[in-house]
Write a protein that holds these residues in place. Structure first.
Motif, PDB file in Angstrom:
ATOM      1  N   GLY A 138      19.483  87.721 132.085  1.00 36.60           N
ATOM      2  CA  GLY A 138      18.799  89.090 131.692  1.00 36.60           C
ATOM      3  C   GLY A 138      19.269  89.690 130.333  1.00 36.60           C
ATOM      4  O   GLY A 138      18.771  90.784 129.879  1.00 36.60           O
ATOM      5  N   VAL A 139      19.616  88.835 129.213  1.00 33.33           N
ATOM      6  CA  VAL A 139      19.803  89.029 127.892  1.00 33.33           C
ATOM      7  C   VAL A 139      18.917  88.200 127.152  1.00 33.33           C
ATOM      8  O   VAL A 139      18.665  87.056 127.345  1.00 33.33           O
ATOM      9  CB  VAL A 139      21.246  88.941 127.405  1.00 33.33           C
ATOM     10  CG1 VAL A 139      21.280  89.268 125.749  1.00 33.33           C
ATOM     11  CG2 VAL A 139      22.116  89.845 128.261  1.00 33.33           C
ATOM     12  N   LEU A 140      18.165  88.967 126.244  1.00 33.82           N
ATOM     13  CA  LEU A 140      17.206  88.176 125.653  1.00 33.82           C
ATOM     14  C   LEU A 140      17.808  87.899 124.023  1.00 33.82           C
ATOM     15  O   LEU A 140      18.200  89.079 123.258  1.00 33.82           O
ATOM     16  CB  LEU A 140      15.789  88.934 125.318  1.00 33.82           C
ATOM     17  CG  LEU A 140      14.747  88.021 124.468  1.00 33.82           C
ATOM     18  CD1 LEU A 140      14.331  86.950 125.241  1.00 33.82           C
ATOM     19  CD2 LEU A 140      13.439  89.170 124.518  1.00 33.82           C
ATOM     20  N   TYR A 141      17.991  86.808 123.626  1.00 38.06           N
ATOM     21  CA  TYR A 141      18.662  86.688 122.301  1.00 38.06           C
ATOM     22  C   TYR A 141      17.384  86.264 121.469  1.00 38.06           C
ATOM     23  O   TYR A 141      16.664  85.264 121.628  1.00 38.06           O
ATOM     24  CB  TYR A 141      19.595  85.338 122.210  1.00 38.06           C
ATOM     25  CG  TYR A 141      20.608  85.734 123.213  1.00 38.06           C
ATOM     26  CD1 TYR A 141      21.623  86.264 122.688  1.00 38.06           C
ATOM     27  CD2 TYR A 141      20.632  85.598 124.588  1.00 38.06           C
ATOM     28  CE1 TYR A 141      22.966  86.651 123.412  1.00 38.06           C
ATOM     29  CE2 TYR A 141      21.606  85.837 125.536  1.00 38.06           C
ATOM     30  CZ  TYR A 141      22.852  86.255 125.180  1.00 38.06           C
ATOM     31  OH  TYR A 141      23.758  86.636 125.769  1.00 38.06           O
ATOM     32  N   VAL A 142      17.335  87.024 120.347  1.00 34.92           N
ATOM     33  CA  VAL A 142      16.190  86.846 119.273  1.00 34.92           C
ATOM     34  C   VAL A 142      16.650  86.465 117.833  1.00 34.92           C
ATOM     35  O   VAL A 142      17.663  87.311 117.300  1.00 34.92           O
ATOM     36  CB  VAL A 142      15.252  87.980 119.421  1.00 34.92           C
ATOM     37  CG1 VAL A 142      13.941  87.787 118.200  1.00 34.92           C
ATOM     38  CG2 VAL A 142      14.665  88.459 120.724  1.00 34.92           C
ATOM     39  N   VAL A 143      16.272  85.548 117.390  1.00 33.91           N
ATOM     40  CA  VAL A 143      16.515  85.245 115.963  1.00 33.91           C
ATOM     41  C   VAL A 143      15.093  85.281 115.119  1.00 33.91           C
ATOM     42  O   VAL A 143      14.052  84.936 115.660  1.00 33.91           O
ATOM     43  CB  VAL A 143      16.982  83.862 115.756  1.00 33.91           C
ATOM     44  CG1 VAL A 143      18.702  83.813 116.190  1.00 33.91           C
ATOM     45  CG2 VAL A 143      16.484  82.728 116.354  1.00 33.91           C
ATOM     46  N   ALA A 144      15.262  85.984 113.890  1.00 38.26           N
ATOM     47  CA  ALA A 144      13.870  86.225 113.342  1.00 38.26           C
ATOM     48  C   ALA A 144      13.889  86.328 112.057  1.00 38.26           C
ATOM     49  O   ALA A 144      15.074  86.330 111.314  1.00 38.26           O
ATOM     50  CB  ALA A 144      13.215  87.625 114.013  1.00 38.26           C
ATOM     51  N   ALA A 145      12.860  85.882 111.199  1.00 33.65           N
ATOM     52  CA  ALA A 145      12.887  86.093 109.812  1.00 33.65           C
ATOM     53  C   ALA A 145      11.568  86.677 109.424  1.00 33.65           C
ATOM     54  O   ALA A 145      10.458  86.815 110.089  1.00 33.65           O
ATOM     55  CB  ALA A 145      12.778  84.576 109.145  1.00 33.65           C
ATOM     56  N   ARG A 146      11.536  87.640 108.371  1.00 35.76           N
ATOM     57  CA  ARG A 146      10.287  88.085 107.812  1.00 35.76           C
ATOM     58  C   ARG A 146      10.364  88.178 106.305  1.00 35.76           C
ATOM     59  O   ARG A 146      11.432  88.522 105.633  1.00 35.76           O
ATOM     60  CB  ARG A 146      10.062  89.584 108.350  1.00 35.76           C
ATOM     61  CG  ARG A 146      11.027  90.648 107.873  1.00 35.76           C
ATOM     62  CD  ARG A 146      10.922  92.002 108.611  1.00 35.76           C
ATOM     63  NE  ARG A 146      11.754  92.887 108.224  1.00 35.76           N
ATOM     64  CZ  ARG A 146      11.745  93.748 107.118  1.00 35.76           C
ATOM     65  NH1 ARG A 146      10.822  93.384 106.422  1.00 35.76           N
ATOM     66  NH2 ARG A 146      12.585  94.407 106.985  1.00 35.76           N
ATOM     67  N   PRO A 147       9.139  88.009 105.666  1.00 33.39           N
ATOM     68  CA  PRO A 147       9.372  88.133 104.190  1.00 33.39           C
ATOM     69  C   PRO A 147       9.608  89.663 103.719  1.00 33.39           C
ATOM     70  O   PRO A 147       9.114  90.444 104.417  1.00 33.39           O
ATOM     71  CB  PRO A 147       7.772  87.803 103.770  1.00 33.39           C
ATOM     72  CG  PRO A 147       7.158  87.784 105.162  1.00 33.39           C
ATOM     73  CD  PRO A 147       7.864  87.623 106.349  1.00 33.39           C
ATOM     74  N   VAL A 148      10.228  89.662 102.750  1.00 34.08           N
ATOM     75  CA  VAL A 148      10.398  90.983 101.961  1.00 34.08           C
ATOM     76  C   VAL A 148       9.383  91.142 100.596  1.00 34.08           C
ATOM     77  O   VAL A 148       9.734  90.115  99.654  1.00 34.08           O
ATOM     78  CB  VAL A 148      11.865  91.391 101.710  1.00 34.08           C
ATOM     79  CG1 VAL A 148      12.034  92.599 100.828  1.00 34.08           C
ATOM     80  CG2 VAL A 148      12.613  91.099 103.001  1.00 34.08           C
ATOM     81  N   HIS A 149       8.606  91.921 100.611  1.00 37.23           N
ATOM     82  CA  HIS A 149       7.822  92.077  99.122  1.00 37.23           C
ATOM     83  C   HIS A 149       8.533  93.308  98.699  1.00 37.23           C
ATOM     84  O   HIS A 149       8.117  94.397  98.955  1.00 37.23           O
ATOM     85  CB  HIS A 149       6.460  92.212  99.794  1.00 37.23           C
ATOM     86  CG  HIS A 149       5.985  91.065 100.383  1.00 37.23           C
ATOM     87  ND1 HIS A 149       5.293  89.701  99.975  1.00 37.23           N
ATOM     88  CD2 HIS A 149       5.724  90.735 101.789  1.00 37.23           C
ATOM     89  CE1 HIS A 149       5.183  89.209 100.713  1.00 37.23           C
ATOM     90  NE2 HIS A 149       5.139  89.704 101.752  1.00 37.23           N
ATOM     91  N   VAL A 150       8.927  92.896  97.347  1.00 39.60           N
ATOM     92  CA  VAL A 150       9.326  94.173  96.399  1.00 39.60           C
ATOM     93  C   VAL A 150       8.489  93.820  94.999  1.00 39.60           C
ATOM     94  O   VAL A 150       8.577  92.622  94.560  1.00 39.60           O
ATOM     95  CB  VAL A 150      10.756  93.930  96.294  1.00 39.60           C
ATOM     96  CG1 VAL A 150      11.308  95.071  95.395  1.00 39.60           C
ATOM     97  CG2 VAL A 150      11.589  94.134  97.464  1.00 39.60           C
TER      98      VAL A 150
END
Length: 158
Positions: A106-118
């Motif tokens: 019942g637990v969802l483990y999420v690993v994620a990445a997103r670009p950061v634009h500065v």
């Protein structure tokens, strides 16, 4: 999700014509809809899309070690899929987020990445962004004093 270790891949579309990202924000979370919350398990900053995918792979493997064996098999298969790895890098370079999720009890483990634009004018000297990684304490399991889940699992196997 059930103890069967089902896996869900989520990858958003590229964002189009954004400038080159200055880095990639990587996160690891646990979401428990039945418990009404989500918890940060770790985070990191990577300078390249490839390094961000490596970070995701590493955190997914760490999480899977503590879950049902089916989760471990699914993560290994995903990590060994060269086409999926290349697609993750392409999505990140194209401005999109990439996530990998797996469920257990019942637990969802999420690993994620997103670009950061500065904008370059807003970046610190040398154009570098913050470095480093972190991890956070997760809620205490019943009968424990708290701390990271992996240390709780080592003290309470099975």
């Amino acid at each position: 999700m059930s103890r069967s270790g089902r896996v869900l891949l989520v990858a958003g579309p590229g964002a189009g014509t954004l400038p080159e990202p200055c880095g990639f924000w990587c996160t690891s979370t646990a979401r428990a809809p039945g418990a009404g919350g989500s918890w940060w398990l770790g985070w990191g900053w990577e300078r390249t899309a490839r390094a961000a995918v490596d970070w995701i792979h590493g955190r997914a493997a760490e999480s899977a070690e503590q879950l049902h064996p089916a989760c471990g098999r699914a993560v290994r298969a995903w990590r060994e899929d060269a086409d999926e790895c290349a697609e993750a890098v392409r999505r990140l370079r194209g401005g999109g987020e990439y996530r990998f999720a797996l469920g257990d009890d019942g637990v969802l483990y999420v690993v994620a990445a997103r670009p950061v634009h500065v904008p370059p004018s807003a970046r610190p000297a040398g154009g570098a962004a913050p470095a480093g990684t972190g991890s956070a304490a997760v809620p205490a399991a019943p009968g424990t004093a708290g701390g990271r889940r992996d240390s709780w699992r080592r003290r309470n196997p099975g």
